[in-house]
Design an enzyme around this catalytic site. Structure first.
Site, mmCIF file in Angstrom:
data_model
loop_
_atom_site.group_PDB
_atom_site.id
_atom_site.type_symbol
_atom_site.label_atom_id
_atom_site.label_comp_id
_atom_site.label_asym_id
_atom_site.label_seq_id
_atom_site.Cartn_x
_atom_site.Cartn_y
_atom_site.Cartn_z
ATOM 1 N N GLY A 17 1.878 -4.480 5.878
ATOM 2 C CA GLY A 17 0.661 -3.885 5.328
ATOM 3 C C GLY A 17 0.399 -4.250 3.872
ATOM 4 C CG ASP A 63 14.442 7.345 2.717
ATOM 5 O OD1 ASP A 63 13.315 7.551 2.216
ATOM 6 O OD2 ASP A 63 14.950 8.110 3.558
ATOM 7 C CE1 TYR A 158 -1.800 8.709 3.054
ATOM 8 C CE2 TYR A 158 -4.124 9.037 2.513
ATOM 9 C CZ TYR A 158 -3.019 8.203 2.627
ATOM 10 O OH TYR A 158 -3.133 6.868 2.287
ATOM 11 C CE LYS A 162 -1.089 7.794 -0.492
ATOM 12 N NZ LYS A 162 -0.176 6.754 -0.987
ATOM 13 C CB ILE A 193 -6.905 -1.634 3.489
ATOM 14 C CG1 ILE A 193 -7.415 -1.084 2.139
ATOM 15 C CG2 ILE A 193 -6.588 -3.124 3.401
ATOM 16 C CD1 ILE A 193 -8.634 -1.725 1.575
ATOM 17 C CB THR A 195 -2.546 -1.675 7.099
ATOM 18 O OG1 THR A 195 -2.816 -0.276 7.036
ATOM 19 C CG2 THR A 195 -2.947 -2.344 5.801
ATOM 20 C CG LEU A 197 -1.298 4.447 7.092
ATOM 21 C CD1 LEU A 197 0.044 5.154 7.301
ATOM 22 C CD2 LEU A 197 -1.610 4.470 5.590
HETATM 23 P P1 NAD Z 1 1.885 0.717 6.622
HETATM 24 O O1 NAD Z 1 2.211 1.856 7.520
HETATM 25 O O2 NAD Z 1 1.287 -0.505 7.234
HETATM 26 O O3 NAD Z 1 3.184 0.288 5.789
HETATM 27 C C1 NAD Z 1 3.971 1.243 5.139
HETATM 28 C C2 NAD Z 1 5.337 0.665 4.804
HETATM 29 O O4 NAD Z 1 6.077 1.685 4.112
HETATM 30 C C3 NAD Z 1 6.141 0.289 6.050
HETATM 31 O O5 NAD Z 1 6.743 -0.969 5.863
HETATM 32 C C4 NAD Z 1 7.194 1.386 6.141
HETATM 33 O O6 NAD Z 1 8.421 0.973 6.738
HETATM 34 C C5 NAD Z 1 7.385 1.753 4.668
HETATM 35 N N1 NAD Z 1 7.937 3.097 4.488
HETATM 36 C C6 NAD Z 1 7.533 4.249 5.067
HETATM 37 N N2 NAD Z 1 8.317 5.268 4.679
HETATM 38 C C7 NAD Z 1 9.242 4.751 3.815
HETATM 39 C C8 NAD Z 1 10.317 5.302 3.076
HETATM 40 N N3 NAD Z 1 10.645 6.605 3.155
HETATM 41 N N4 NAD Z 1 11.031 4.486 2.277
HETATM 42 C C9 NAD Z 1 10.736 3.160 2.211
HETATM 43 N N5 NAD Z 1 9.744 2.587 2.885
HETATM 44 C C10 NAD Z 1 9.006 3.367 3.694
HETATM 45 O O7 NAD Z 1 0.920 1.328 5.512
HETATM 46 P P2 NAD Z 1 -0.179 0.616 4.571
HETATM 47 O O8 NAD Z 1 -1.513 0.802 5.187
HETATM 48 O O9 NAD Z 1 0.269 -0.739 4.174
HETATM 49 O O10 NAD Z 1 -0.140 1.605 3.315
HETATM 50 C C11 NAD Z 1 0.603 1.292 2.141
HETATM 51 C C12 NAD Z 1 0.216 2.294 1.063
HETATM 52 O O11 NAD Z 1 -1.181 2.213 0.808
HETATM 53 C C13 NAD Z 1 0.501 3.755 1.441
HETATM 54 O O12 NAD Z 1 0.935 4.460 0.303
HETATM 55 C C14 NAD Z 1 -0.854 4.259 1.879
HETATM 56 O O13 NAD Z 1 -0.982 5.645 1.739
HETATM 57 C C15 NAD Z 1 -1.760 3.488 0.933
HETATM 58 N N6 NAD Z 1 -3.140 3.357 1.396
HETATM 59 C C16 NAD Z 1 -3.435 2.667 2.546
HETATM 60 C C17 NAD Z 1 -4.765 2.580 2.953
HETATM 61 C C18 NAD Z 1 -5.172 1.825 4.197
HETATM 62 O O14 NAD Z 1 -6.349 1.904 4.581
HETATM 63 N N7 NAD Z 1 -4.301 1.065 4.846
HETATM 64 C C19 NAD Z 1 -5.778 3.186 2.209
HETATM 65 C C20 NAD Z 1 -5.429 3.888 1.062
HETATM 66 C C21 NAD Z 1 -4.117 3.955 0.657
#
Ligand code: NAD
Length: 259
Positions: A17, A63, A158, A162, A193, A195, A197
């Site tokens: 992601g 973690d 959430y 945030k 975005i 991904t 998630l």
């Molecule tokens: P994702 O689920 O695709 O990836 C998340 C990654 O974090 C994974 O590789 C997972 O293994 C890792 N992870 C989860 N818990 C963990 C822990 N305790 N320790 C270490 N690693 C851990 O998510 P994403 O969409 O890439 O989101 C990444 C960040 O961006 C997040 O903080 C999310 O809240 C934020 N975000 C995402 C979006 C979106 O639309 N995708 C929008 C706003 C914010």
């Protein structure tokens, strides 16, 4: 090329992601990147990908909710590189949508623990290492969300996590500036975005075609963002180009919060 050349960076959630895109972007621009994640198999795959493209990367099993894990990871960075410049707190989770009276305390604690405690612990240990010995140009980038700026039904834990990341970043930015530490702290607020998630969240709408239409229509620009849209913003904040930027929030959302 080379906008963060010679810098040592750590990206959490780097196995997929947004974290993956950010780690690859920083490596392409010359940083040595520590990829930190719970998912060792996927993280090591990203490490191989970066190396195959001529970049420098190493994987660290971390973690973000464990202070012991953070202490071990920072000790490894100190031992191996002797310097530390960029932390991107990107690891994050969400749970299924629920009405406030149905939200469980365990779901609340799980989300707050990864998204907010994880950001706190990473920032705490990064500030300690960045301010040790010879001062560096440090940059801490905390990935928040548009959900940390405006409300959205059914995702209370959430949003709370945030919103907390946003103001925690500002507080640490001022603390570091007042001590003349040259450590900048900023938050990034992605919109929707593409991904895993996000795909998970989209499943709450049964018909996938309808889900696509609804999610695209959330943005005035009419489509979802790509992980690199966020990575370019992070790259700016990580580089010395943003040397006067601290305590701010960078919104990258296709206009979602502009309405
Ligand atoms: P994702 O689920 O695709 O990836 C998340 C990654 O974090 C994974 O590789 C997972 O293994 C890792 N992870 C989860 N818990 C963990 C822990 N305790 N320790 C270490 N690693 C851990 O998510 P994403 O969409 O890439 O989101 C990444 C960040 O961006 C997040 O903080 C999310 O809240 C934020 N975000 C995402 C979006 C979106 O639309 N995708 C929008 C706003 C914010």
């Amino acid at each position: 090329m080379g906008r963060v050349a010679g810098k040592i960076a750590l990206v959490t959630g780097a196995a997929r992601g947004l974290g993956e895109a950010i780690a690859c972007m920083l490596a392409r621009e010359g940083a040595t990147v520590v990829l930190a994640d719970l998912d060792e198999k996927a993280g090591k795959r990203i490490q191989r990908k970066i190396k195959a493209e001529g970049g420098n990367a190493t994987f660290s099993l971390l973690d973000v909710t464990s202070e012991e894990n953070w202490a071990r990871c920072m000790a490894m960075i100190n031992r191996r590189f002797g310097e530390f410049h960029i932390l991107v707190n990107c690891a994050g989770i969400n749970v299924g949508r629920s009405f406030p009276s149905d939200t469980t305390l365990s779901d609340w604690r799980r989300v707050i623990s990864v998204n907010l405690d994880g950001t706190f612990l990473g920032t705490k240990h990064a500030v300690a290492l960045m301010s040790k010995g010879t001062p560096v140009n440090g940059s801490i980038i905390n990935i928040s969300s548009v959900m940390g700026l405006v409300g959205f039904a059914g995702i209370g834990p959430y949003s709370a996590s945030k919103g907390g990341v946003r103001l925690y970043s500002k507080s640490v930015a001022i603390s570091c500036a007042e001590k003349m530490l040259n450590i900048r702290v900023n938050s990034v607020h992605p919109g929707f975005i593409e991904t895993q998630l996000l795909r998970q969240g989209m499943k709450s709408i049964e018909d996938p075609v309808e889900a696509e239409r609804i999610y695209n229509a959330l943005q005035p620009v009419g489509h979802l963002g790509e992980p690199d849209d966020i990575a370019y913003g992070v790259l700016y904040l990580a580089s010395d180009e943003s040397k006067f930027v601290t305590g701010t929030e960078l919104i990258i959302d296709g206009g979602y919060t502009a309405r």
